[in-house]
Structure formats: structure tokens, C-alpha cells
Scaffold this active site. Structure first.
Site, PDB file in Angstrom:
ATOM      1  N   HIS A 114       0.804  -1.218  -0.078  1.00  0.00           N
ATOM      2  CA  HIS A 114       0.084  -0.034   0.091  1.00  0.00           C
ATOM      3  C   HIS A 114       0.810   1.375   0.009  1.00  0.00           C
ATOM      4  CE1 HIS A 114      -2.620  -2.800   2.037  1.00  0.00           C
ATOM      5  NE2 HIS A 114      -3.542  -2.488   1.027  1.00  0.00           N
ATOM      6  N   ASP A 127      -3.164  -7.877  -7.267  1.00  0.00           N
ATOM      7  CA  ASP A 127      -4.585  -8.159  -7.634  1.00  0.00           C
ATOM      8  C   ASP A 127      -4.716  -7.654  -9.331  1.00  0.00           C
ATOM      9  OD1 ASP A 127      -5.638  -8.753  -4.899  1.00  0.00           O
ATOM     10  OD2 ASP A 127      -4.724  -6.753  -4.647  1.00  0.00           O
TER      11      ASP A 127
END
Ligand code: PAF
Length: 282
Positions: free
Chosen positions: A37, A150
Site C-alpha cells: 500500500h 490483484d
């Protein structure tokens, strides 16, 4: 750094910056922030004046048997990390703000959402596409940042933004990994010591595929079967899928040629992990 819970309040605050021509970079997350992140936040900070991070564990993307309740929520630590990174706004809505009583509109990116992870997690990508649409409408970012780990999610969001003429640029950032190769994931914290060791088999299987392709292998069936052999050598590993697909449409490839995506989902004990590698054969 400002923490805002209410969607209208954050929309209003951010509009001021937009009117002044200050670009907004947005990193949507479900919290439990890790170095992956942070790499998205840093990329956003390089390219934008105002950085917004959302932290929202989105119930509509979890199946009934999945880990919505136990999903890690280390909110204090997450806020500290955002502050350290110089984030201007953290959007922290509650479920009732995003899905008020009577909520009945969903976004479904057809085709792409039913393949790979979508097969094992029906409705998952509908939940992702719906919440990301809502977050985009609330934040109105210039650019939004997603991780390559992802890969299917990133593709679906890119497709959705294009199909629905959303005025946002989508950037996909390389997967952040531990030194030994394990792809960072908020779910890694659930792994026991032995499972953590076994989890390395995902990135090792991808590396094996890379080596085979470099050595001239083109038959995807053979590549997949070599990856399978390696993965099932770990007792705790249960393969959900291994696929070699066209990264444009996620359709299976028989032979490696041009662009390809090798994606896999493997449960290590009870923890479902994913990883992928995107390459090109000239
Ligand atoms: O990747 C995630 O953390 C989530 O799927 C996202 C994009 C924040 C939507 O809830």
C-alpha cells in the site's frame, strides 16, 4: 492529516482543491496497510498535490463463508502510517454511509468478473466494482492507484472506468514483495510460521514458469503441470487455480506468445493467497 468519515464532507473538502487545479491521487484500501500500500501512496505522492487514502472493509466483496468479520483492522497503526507518508486525507466511512438502507445499485463488469478468482468467489468483483465506483464518485480523483498483485481486480477496474467513461486515470503499480519473494498481502499475518515458509511456493512456481519460458517452453499445459508439481510438494498447499491467460481478456492461452499473464490462487492451510506474473514473448 485529516480523517473524514462522512462522504459528503470529504467530497466538499476535496472540491476546493479541484477548483484550485490541485490534482488528487487516490489509494483505495481495506486497511491493514503494508509496504505494498505504501508503494501505491508514494507513487500517488510523486504525481499529485493531494493524496487521499480510503480505509473501508467492504462487506459486499466478501462471500458468506469468507473472513469479513476477522479481516484485520489495525486502524491506529494504519493512520500512523498514512501520517508518516504525508497523506492529506484519510476517508474512513462506515458501512451505513456506503450502503444506506435501501441500497440496490451494483456495478458488474461482465465476463471478466466470472473468471479466475471470480469462479471461486462469486459476487466478489461485483462488490469491488460497486464500492470503487462509489469511492470514485465521492473522491473524484484525477488518478487512482491499484496493485498488480490483484491483477484481475486492476483489469476489471480499468475496464469499468473505460466502459463507464469515468474521468479518472487508473495506474497499476508493481507487486511489493518480501525479500524472499512472498507477495505482500494483508492476509499474510494469518499464516503460521510453517505456513509462511510454504507460502513461498507461489512465487517459486512463478519463477519456475519464467525459467521454463526463458528456456523456450511455449506449451502452457506443460508449464502449468510443472508449477502444480512444485506446489503440491507442500502439504499445506491446495491449488485453487493456475492459469496462463491473455492479459487483455483473461482467456486461457494454449501457447505462450506475445503478452501473457500467469496467475495462481493457492490456499496455504486456510489462507487463500494469490500471485501473478505478466510477461511478453517477442
Ligand atoms: O484491493 C482492495 O483492497 C479492495 O479490493 C479495494 C480496491 C479497496 C475495494 O474494496
Amino acid at each position: 492529516m485529516k480523517t473524514v468519515k462522512n462522504p459528503e464532507t470529504i467530497s466538499k473538502s476535496l472540491k476546493k482543491f479541484k477548483l484550485k487545479g490541485k490534482s488528487i491521487g487516490f489509494v483505495p484500501t481495506m486497511g491493514a496497510l503494508h509496504a505494498g500500500h505504501l508503494s501505491l501512496i508514494r507513487e500517488a505522492a510523486k504525481e499529485n498535490k493531494i493524496i487521499v487514502v480510503s480505509i473501508f472493509v467492504n462487506p459486499t466483496q466478501f462471500g458468506p463463508q469468507e473472513d469479513l468479520k476477522s479481516y484485520p483492522r489495525p486502524i491506529k497503526k494504519d493512520l500512523l502510517l498514512c501520517q508518516k507518508e504525508g497523506v492529506e486525507y484519510v476517508f474512513l466511512p462506515q458501512v451505513k454511509d456506503i450502503y444506506p438502507r435501501g441500497f440496490s445499485t451494483y456495478v458488474n463488469v461482465e465476463g471478466l468478473s466470472d473468471l479466475l478468482c471470480g469462479k471461486a468467489r462469486p459476487g466478489h468483483f461485483r462488490g469491488v466494482a460497486t464500492v470503487v465506483t462509489k469511492l470514485f464518485n465521492i473522491i473524484q480523483p484525477d488518478t487512482a492507484y491499484f496493485g498488480q498483485k490483484d491483477a484481475q481486480q486492476a483489469m476489471i477496474i480499468q475496464r469499468m472506468a473505460k466502459d463507464l467513461n469515468m474521468p479518472v486515470k487508473i495506474k497499476v503499480i508493481a507487486t511489493a514483495r518480501e525479500k524472499d519473494g512472498l507477495a505482500l498481502s494483508s492476509r499474510n499475518v494469518y499464516l503460521s510460521k510453517n505456513e509462511r515458509k510454504d507460502a513461498l511456493v507461489l512465487s517459486k512456481a512463478l519463477n519456475l514458469a519464467k525459467i521454463l519460458i526463458k528456456g523456450g517452453a511455449k506449451d502452457t499445459g506443460r508449464i502449468i503441470s510443472r508449477m502444480k508439481q512444485l506446489i503440491i510438494s507442500k502439504k499445506s498447499a491446495k491449488i485453487n487455480y493456475i492459469a496462463v491467460v491473455d492479459p487483455m481478456n483473461l482467456k486461457p492461452l494454449k501457447k505462450i506468445s506475445g503478452d501473457y499473464l500467469i496467475a495462481l490462487a493457492v490456499s496455504i492451510g486456510k489462507i487463500r493467497l494469490i500471485d501473478n506474473f505478466q510477461g511478453r514473448l517477442y
